[in-house]
Design a protein around this motif. Structure first.
Motif, PDB file in Angstrom:
ATOM      1  N   PHE A 115      49.462 -45.929  48.246  1.00 21.89           N
ATOM      2  CA  PHE A 115      48.017 -46.138  48.348  1.00 21.89           C
ATOM      3  C   PHE A 115      47.261 -45.282  47.327  1.00 21.89           C
ATOM      4  N   GLY A 116      47.786 -45.143  46.121  1.00 19.95           N
ATOM      5  CA  GLY A 116      47.215 -44.263  45.109  1.00 19.95           C
ATOM      6  C   GLY A 116      45.817 -44.622  44.657  1.00 19.95           C
ATOM      7  N   ASP A 117      45.478 -45.914  44.626  1.00 21.52           N
ATOM      8  CA  ASP A 117      44.149 -46.294  44.155  1.00 21.52           C
ATOM      9  C   ASP A 117      43.247 -46.818  45.273  1.00 21.52           C
ATOM     10  N   VAL A 118      43.662 -46.627  46.522  1.00 25.70           N
ATOM     11  CA  VAL A 118      42.846 -47.016  47.677  1.00 25.70           C
ATOM     12  C   VAL A 118      42.039 -45.795  48.104  1.00 25.70           C
ATOM     13  N   PRO A 119      40.714 -45.925  48.268  1.00 22.33           N
ATOM     14  CA  PRO A 119      39.930 -44.789  48.750  1.00 22.33           C
ATOM     15  C   PRO A 119      40.360 -44.380  50.167  1.00 22.33           C
ATOM     16  N   LEU A 120      40.721 -43.115  50.306  1.00 17.90           N
ATOM     17  CA  LEU A 120      41.153 -42.554  51.588  1.00 17.90           C
ATOM     18  C   LEU A 120      40.344 -41.298  51.859  1.00 17.90           C
ATOM     19  N   ILE A 121      40.064 -41.045  53.128  1.00 17.77           N
ATOM     20  CA  ILE A 121      39.377 -39.809  53.498  1.00 17.77           C
ATOM     21  C   ILE A 121      39.888 -39.339  54.853  1.00 17.77           C
ATOM     22  N   CYS A 122      39.908 -38.036  55.028  1.00 15.02           N
ATOM     23  CA  CYS A 122      40.299 -37.437  56.303  1.00 15.02           C
ATOM     24  C   CYS A 122      39.092 -36.737  56.908  1.00 15.02           C
ATOM     25  N   ALA A 123      39.000 -36.794  58.227  1.00 17.20           N
ATOM     26  CA  ALA A 123      37.914 -36.126  58.946  1.00 17.20           C
ATOM     27  C   ALA A 123      38.471 -35.573  60.251  1.00 17.20           C
ATOM     28  N   ARG A 124      37.717 -34.692  60.861  1.00 21.41           N
ATOM     29  CA  ARG A 124      38.100 -34.075  62.120  1.00 21.41           C
ATOM     30  C   ARG A 124      37.583 -34.939  63.266  1.00 21.41           C
ATOM     31  N   GLU A 125      38.424 -35.159  64.250  1.00 21.80           N
ATOM     32  CA  GLU A 125      38.036 -35.893  65.458  1.00 21.80           C
ATOM     33  C   GLU A 125      37.122 -35.003  66.303  1.00 21.80           C
ATOM     34  N   LEU A 126      36.236 -35.599  67.072  1.00 22.72           N
ATOM     35  CA  LEU A 126      35.386 -34.832  67.981  1.00 22.72           C
ATOM     36  C   LEU A 126      36.243 -34.066  68.985  1.00 22.72           C
ATOM     37  N   GLU A 127      35.813 -32.875  69.313  1.00 24.90           N
ATOM     38  CA  GLU A 127      36.528 -32.063  70.302  1.00 24.90           C
ATOM     39  C   GLU A 127      35.879 -32.268  71.664  1.00 24.90           C
ATOM     40  N   ILE A 128      36.451 -33.179  72.416  1.00 25.14           N
ATOM     41  CA  ILE A 128      35.943 -33.519  73.745  1.00 25.14           C
ATOM     42  C   ILE A 128      36.902 -32.930  74.783  1.00 25.14           C
ATOM     43  N   ALA A 129      36.350 -32.258  75.776  1.00 28.48           N
ATOM     44  CA  ALA A 129      37.183 -31.639  76.814  1.00 28.48           C
ATOM     45  C   ALA A 129      38.092 -32.685  77.450  1.00 28.48           C
ATOM     46  N   GLY A 130      39.371 -32.342  77.539  1.00 27.99           N
ATOM     47  CA  GLY A 130      40.333 -33.226  78.180  1.00 27.99           C
ATOM     48  C   GLY A 130      40.880 -34.336  77.300  1.00 27.99           C
ATOM     49  N   SER A 131      40.490 -34.377  76.029  1.00 30.37           N
ATOM     50  CA  SER A 131      40.988 -35.445  75.163  1.00 30.37           C
ATOM     51  C   SER A 131      42.447 -35.199  74.787  1.00 30.37           C
ATOM     52  N   MET A 132      43.113 -36.246  74.367  1.00 38.62           N
ATOM     53  CA  MET A 132      44.535 -36.184  74.039  1.00 38.62           C
ATOM     54  C   MET A 132      44.769 -35.281  72.825  1.00 38.62           C
ATOM     55  N   PRO A 133      45.732 -34.391  72.894  1.00 36.88           N
ATOM     56  CA  PRO A 133      46.014 -33.495  71.766  1.00 36.88           C
ATOM     57  C   PRO A 133      46.904 -34.153  70.706  1.00 36.88           C
ATOM     58  N   ARG A 134      46.910 -33.566  69.511  1.00 40.50           N
ATOM     59  CA  ARG A 134      47.810 -33.915  68.404  1.00 40.50           C
ATOM     60  C   ARG A 134      47.780 -35.398  68.058  1.00 40.50           C
ATOM     61  N   VAL A 135      46.566 -35.937  67.866  1.00 42.23           N
ATOM     62  CA  VAL A 135      46.411 -37.361  67.581  1.00 42.23           C
ATOM     63  C   VAL A 135      45.824 -37.564  66.189  1.00 42.23           C
ATOM     64  N   VAL A 136      46.427 -38.492  65.455  1.00 45.85           N
ATOM     65  CA  VAL A 136      45.877 -38.970  64.192  1.00 45.85           C
ATOM     66  C   VAL A 136      45.456 -40.415  64.413  1.00 45.85           C
ATOM     67  N   ARG A 137      44.221 -40.706  64.014  1.00 50.28           N
ATOM     68  CA  ARG A 137      43.688 -42.066  64.120  1.00 50.28           C
ATOM     69  C   ARG A 137      43.388 -42.582  62.723  1.00 50.28           C
ATOM     70  N   MET A 138      43.356 -43.896  62.598  1.00 49.17           N
ATOM     71  CA  MET A 138      42.963 -44.499  61.331  1.00 49.17           C
ATOM     72  C   MET A 138      42.088 -45.712  61.592  1.00 49.17           C
TER      73      MET A 138
END
Length: 126
Positions: free
Chosen positions: A65-88
């Protein structure tokens, strides 16, 4: 154009494990929706604050994916949310209808949106 979602949960925050799980998620989205790298317009990755070993986008770069625009961001920190998750959320060019798009939620993240996904390809190991 359609948006396709995916999520995966990691067992531990280790670089190789993160790269493996994110690559599995991205390729799962591609396979499930019959997509090629050229079909992707952009991808937004988010991760929970307990994941710091690597940028999720790097796993996609390693998949070509070298020429596809990609960005990373931090997920909201909500009490009780699932840990160690990557979303796309990928924006793709496809002829699939919205109803025919397959969202891919893997491992523990499969529990996040059972209403959206038809693919639970990789069950949690017992």
């Amino acid at each position: 154009m359609r948006a396709v979602r995916g999520a995966t949960q990691l067992e531990v925050d280790e670089r190789d494990h993160l790269l493996e799980r994110v690559a599995e998620m991205v390729t799962g989205v591609m396979t499930s929706n019959q997509l090629e790298v050229e079909d992707f317009i952009s991808i937004v990755f988010t991760s929970t604050s307990d994941l710091v070993s690597e940028f999720p986008a790097y796993a996609a770069r390693r998949l070509g994916f070298g020429d596809v625009p990609l960005i990373c961001a931090r997920e909201l920190e909500i009490a009780g949310s699932m840990p160690r998750v990557v979303r796309m959320m990928a924006h793709v060019e496809t002829d699939l209808t919205r109803a025919d798009v397959t969202h891919v939620y893997l491992h523990g993240a499969a529990a996040l949106r059972r209403d959206l996904t038809r693919v639970h390809a990789v069950p949690d190991e017992a």
